[in-house]
Scaffold this motif. Structure first.
Motif, PDB file in Angstrom:
ATOM      1  N   MET A  70       1.493   2.504  -8.321  1.00  0.00           N
ATOM      2  CA  MET A  70       2.679   1.722  -8.020  1.00  0.00           C
ATOM      3  C   MET A  70       2.604   1.085  -6.648  1.00  0.00           C
ATOM      4  N   ALA A  71       1.655   1.552  -5.832  1.00  0.00           N
ATOM      5  CA  ALA A  71       1.563   1.011  -4.489  1.00  0.00           C
ATOM      6  C   ALA A  71       0.701  -0.234  -4.421  1.00  0.00           C
ATOM      7  N   LEU A  72       0.168  -0.677  -5.564  1.00  0.00           N
ATOM      8  CA  LEU A  72      -0.673  -1.868  -5.543  1.00  0.00           C
ATOM      9  C   LEU A  72       0.156  -3.095  -5.171  1.00  0.00           C
ATOM     10  N   PRO A  73      -0.362  -3.952  -4.291  1.00  0.00           N
ATOM     11  CA  PRO A  73       0.358  -5.198  -3.998  1.00  0.00           C
ATOM     12  C   PRO A  73       0.384  -6.093  -5.225  1.00  0.00           C
ATOM     13  N   ASN A  74       1.522  -6.702  -5.487  1.00  0.00           N
ATOM     14  CA  ASN A  74       1.628  -7.562  -6.665  1.00  0.00           C
ATOM     15  C   ASN A  74       2.151  -8.945  -6.327  1.00  0.00           C
ATOM     16  N   THR A  75       2.007  -9.356  -5.069  1.00  0.00           N
ATOM     17  CA  THR A  75       2.328 -10.716  -4.676  1.00  0.00           C
ATOM     18  C   THR A  75       1.573 -11.054  -3.393  1.00  0.00           C
ATOM     19  N   PRO A  76       1.082 -12.280  -3.264  1.00  0.00           N
ATOM     20  CA  PRO A  76       0.384 -12.661  -2.039  1.00  0.00           C
ATOM     21  C   PRO A  76       1.321 -13.167  -0.954  1.00  0.00           C
ATOM     22  N   VAL A  77       2.609 -13.304  -1.245  1.00  0.00           N
ATOM     23  CA  VAL A  77       3.556 -13.876  -0.283  1.00  0.00           C
ATOM     24  C   VAL A  77       3.868 -12.842   0.796  1.00  0.00           C
ATOM     25  N   PRO A  78       3.770 -13.184   2.073  1.00  0.00           N
ATOM     26  CA  PRO A  78       4.053 -12.224   3.141  1.00  0.00           C
ATOM     27  C   PRO A  78       5.484 -11.701   3.057  1.00  0.00           C
ATOM     28  N   LEU A  79       5.662 -10.484   3.518  1.00  0.00           N
ATOM     29  CA  LEU A  79       6.979  -9.848   3.477  1.00  0.00           C
ATOM     30  C   LEU A  79       8.003 -10.630   4.284  1.00  0.00           C
ATOM     31  N   ALA A 123      -5.489  -4.840 -20.919  1.00  0.00           N
ATOM     32  CA  ALA A 123      -4.796  -5.984 -20.324  1.00  0.00           C
ATOM     33  C   ALA A 123      -3.436  -5.512 -19.830  1.00  0.00           C
ATOM     34  N   VAL A 124      -3.449  -4.817 -18.693  1.00  0.00           N
ATOM     35  CA  VAL A 124      -2.238  -4.177 -18.201  1.00  0.00           C
ATOM     36  C   VAL A 124      -1.233  -5.233 -17.756  1.00  0.00           C
ATOM     37  N   SER A 125      -0.041  -5.123 -18.294  1.00  0.00           N
ATOM     38  CA  SER A 125       1.052  -5.975 -17.837  1.00  0.00           C
ATOM     39  C   SER A 125       1.793  -5.244 -16.739  1.00  0.00           C
ATOM     40  N   SER A 126       2.343  -5.985 -15.800  1.00  0.00           N
ATOM     41  CA  SER A 126       2.948  -5.328 -14.635  1.00  0.00           C
ATOM     42  C   SER A 126       4.324  -5.891 -14.308  1.00  0.00           C
ATOM     43  N   ASP A 127       5.002  -6.505 -15.279  1.00  0.00           N
ATOM     44  CA  ASP A 127       6.283  -7.133 -14.963  1.00  0.00           C
ATOM     45  C   ASP A 127       7.373  -6.120 -14.703  1.00  0.00           C
ATOM     46  N   ALA A 128       7.188  -4.843 -15.128  1.00  0.00           N
ATOM     47  CA  ALA A 128       8.232  -3.831 -14.930  1.00  0.00           C
ATOM     48  C   ALA A 128       7.733  -2.624 -14.152  1.00  0.00           C
ATOM     49  N   VAL A 129       6.514  -2.662 -13.648  1.00  0.00           N
ATOM     50  CA  VAL A 129       5.948  -1.493 -12.965  1.00  0.00           C
ATOM     51  C   VAL A 129       6.795  -1.075 -11.769  1.00  0.00           C
ATOM     52  N   MET A 130       7.302  -2.040 -11.017  1.00  0.00           N
ATOM     53  CA  MET A 130       8.046  -1.730  -9.798  1.00  0.00           C
ATOM     54  C   MET A 130       9.548  -1.601 -10.038  1.00  0.00           C
ATOM     55  N   LEU A 131       9.971  -1.673 -11.276  1.00  0.00           N
ATOM     56  CA  LEU A 131      11.387  -1.435 -11.583  1.00  0.00           C
ATOM     57  C   LEU A 131      11.581   0.068 -11.755  1.00  0.00           C
ATOM     58  N   THR A 132      11.855   0.749 -10.667  1.00  0.00           N
ATOM     59  CA  THR A 132      11.970   2.202 -10.669  1.00  0.00           C
ATOM     60  C   THR A 132      13.334   2.619 -11.209  1.00  0.00           C
ATOM     61  N   ASN A 133      13.437   3.907 -11.530  1.00  0.00           N
ATOM     62  CA  ASN A 133      14.721   4.435 -12.001  1.00  0.00           C
ATOM     63  C   ASN A 133      15.802   4.310 -10.928  1.00  0.00           C
ATOM     64  N   GLN A 134      15.417   4.410  -9.679  1.00  0.00           N
ATOM     65  CA  GLN A 134      16.387   4.264  -8.598  1.00  0.00           C
ATOM     66  C   GLN A 134      16.951   2.846  -8.566  1.00  0.00           C
ATOM     67  N   TYR A 135      16.080   1.869  -8.706  1.00  0.00           N
ATOM     68  CA  TYR A 135      16.535   0.482  -8.724  1.00  0.00           C
ATOM     69  C   TYR A 135      17.414   0.219  -9.950  1.00  0.00           C
ATOM     70  N   ALA A 147      12.215 -12.662 -10.146  1.00  0.00           N
ATOM     71  CA  ALA A 147      10.800 -12.647  -9.773  1.00  0.00           C
ATOM     72  C   ALA A 147      10.548 -11.776  -8.550  1.00  0.00           C
ATOM     73  N   LEU A 148      11.406 -11.868  -7.558  1.00  0.00           N
ATOM     74  CA  LEU A 148      11.201 -11.092  -6.332  1.00  0.00           C
ATOM     75  C   LEU A 148      11.438  -9.603  -6.563  1.00  0.00           C
ATOM     76  N   ALA A 149      12.411  -9.265  -7.412  1.00  0.00           N
ATOM     77  CA  ALA A 149      12.674  -7.850  -7.678  1.00  0.00           C
ATOM     78  C   ALA A 149      11.527  -7.210  -8.450  1.00  0.00           C
ATOM     79  N   ARG A 150      10.880  -7.976  -9.312  1.00  0.00           N
ATOM     80  CA  ARG A 150       9.775  -7.425 -10.094  1.00  0.00           C
ATOM     81  C   ARG A 150       8.455  -7.417  -9.324  1.00  0.00           C
ATOM     82  N   HIS A 151       8.370  -8.151  -8.225  1.00  0.00           N
ATOM     83  CA  HIS A 151       7.145  -8.206  -7.415  1.00  0.00           C
ATOM     84  C   HIS A 151       7.521  -7.965  -5.949  1.00  0.00           C
TER      85      HIS A 151
END
Length: 344
Positions: free
Chosen positions: A1-10, A164-176, A47-51
């Motif tokens: 889950m710690a993999l970066p999933n966007t090239p846009v700076p924070l 072919a791993v999809s990652s559109d929901a990987v960062m949508l945690t239960n807390q979020y 888009a930003l919430a998922r990445h």
């Protein structure tokens, strides 16, 4: 889950969200946000919430939301103040689309299996998702997958999914998702009755899936919040559906089916994704891992075979060209034919 999933700076993402928040706060109450502007805003938020993580982000800490998701939630909290009538369906549909714990769990498991078997796949997956944050901005929020009909149990299909791993929901945690549940239930209760009737099925489906986590992760507080929210949505939505039916309007076709499915999953644990169940899930992941491992070695053997046969093919081509040099040229053939004609 710690993999970066966007090239846009924070910093750029944070400034963008702060700017969107300021613009919405200034113009929403004055009617300056029409439906098109609202849809664009929701596209950015989705888009930003998922990445939410980039190469310069701090490694996510368990129990702490990424900064980008915190800013997204701040903007969503402003929707309680002013939502134009035309934008209500888009707002509720976007928030309901975030409630997909089954898909998020499956994608995290698939990412874990893939990263263990193919060390480079984590980097490849992150690179592949770099462009998705921009491509998803104007796209509509996709509905949550129907696990009741999509799970086949086919090992090859599972392996292909892992490969072919999809990652559109990987960062949508239960807390979020827990935060989203509160906003969604509050907004749904304030929506016009026509919108409540039309979006009843989509909202119930998302809340029902979260509530069904009691059978997979009973320690998570998300299912309790979703269960309470489900009761509130039913109390606010069923009268609207009945009004539409009594007034001879066409009620939502899937409202009763999705409501029944939500109760079956929450109360009885029916139709849960097999891959997430403790015993069946372990067996499914093992079969998928074996298939992926076999597929990887096949690719390696094909590459090695191609590399080994390339010099042989080149040598054969040179050999053919040498033999071809002894063959009579077109000019020689023509001269010989003319000589034969003259002799005759």
């Amino acid at each position: 889950m710690a993999l970066p999933n966007t090239p846009v700076p924070l910093q750029a993402r944070s400034e963008l969200l702060n700017g969107l928040s300021a613009v919405y706060a200034c113009h929403a109450s004055e009617g300056g946000f029409d439906q098109a502007a609202m849809q664009m805003l929701l596209g950015w938020l989705d888009a930003l919430a998922r990445h939410p993580t980039g190469t310069d982000d701090v490694t996510p800490v368990p129990g702490v939301l990424p900064q980008v998701q915190k800013l997204v939630l701040q903007i969503i909290s402003q929707f309680n103040g002013a939502v134009i009538p035309q934008a209500w369906p888009d707002v509720l549909r976007t928030l309901a689309g975030f409630l997909c714990p089954f898909r998020a769990m499956q994608q995290r498991q698939q990412q874990e299996v893939s990263s263990q078997l193919l060390p480079a796949s984590g980097t490849a997956a992150a690179a592949a998702s770099n462009g998705s944050i921009c491509s998803n901005i104007s796209a509509a929020v996709a509905p949550a997958a129907d696990h009741r009909s999509s799970v086949s149990g086919n090992a090859q299909a599972e392996a292909n999914t892992v490969a072919a791993v999809s990652s559109d929901a990987v960062m949508l945690t239960n807390q979020y998702m827990g935060k989203i549940v509160g906003h969604l239930v509050s907004l749904y209760s304030h929506a016009p009755w026509q919108v409540r009737a039309a979006l009843f099925g989509a909202v119930v489906e998302g809340l029902g899936e979260c509530a069904a986590l009691r059978h997979l992760a009973p320690e998570e507080p998300l299912w309790q919040a979703a269960a309470v929210g489900l009761v509130s949505v039913i109390n606010a939505g069923l009268p609207a559906v009945n009004i539409m039916f009594v007034n001879h309007h066409q009620p939502p076709e899937n409202a009763w089916r999705l409501l029944a499915a939500a109760f079956e999953a929450f109360l009885l644990g029916w139709s849960l994704p097999p891959i997430l169940l403790p015993q069946q899930g372990a067996a499914s992941r093992a079969r998928a891992a074996q298939q992926l491992h076999h597929h990887y070695h096949q690719q390696q053997q094909q590459r090695q075979h191609t590399a080994d046969t390339a010099p042989v093919r080149a040598g054969n081509s040179r050999h053919k060209s040498k033999r071809g040099s002894a063959v009579e040229s077109p000019t020689e053939t023509e001269s010989r034919l003319q000589a034969n004609v003259l002799d005759s």
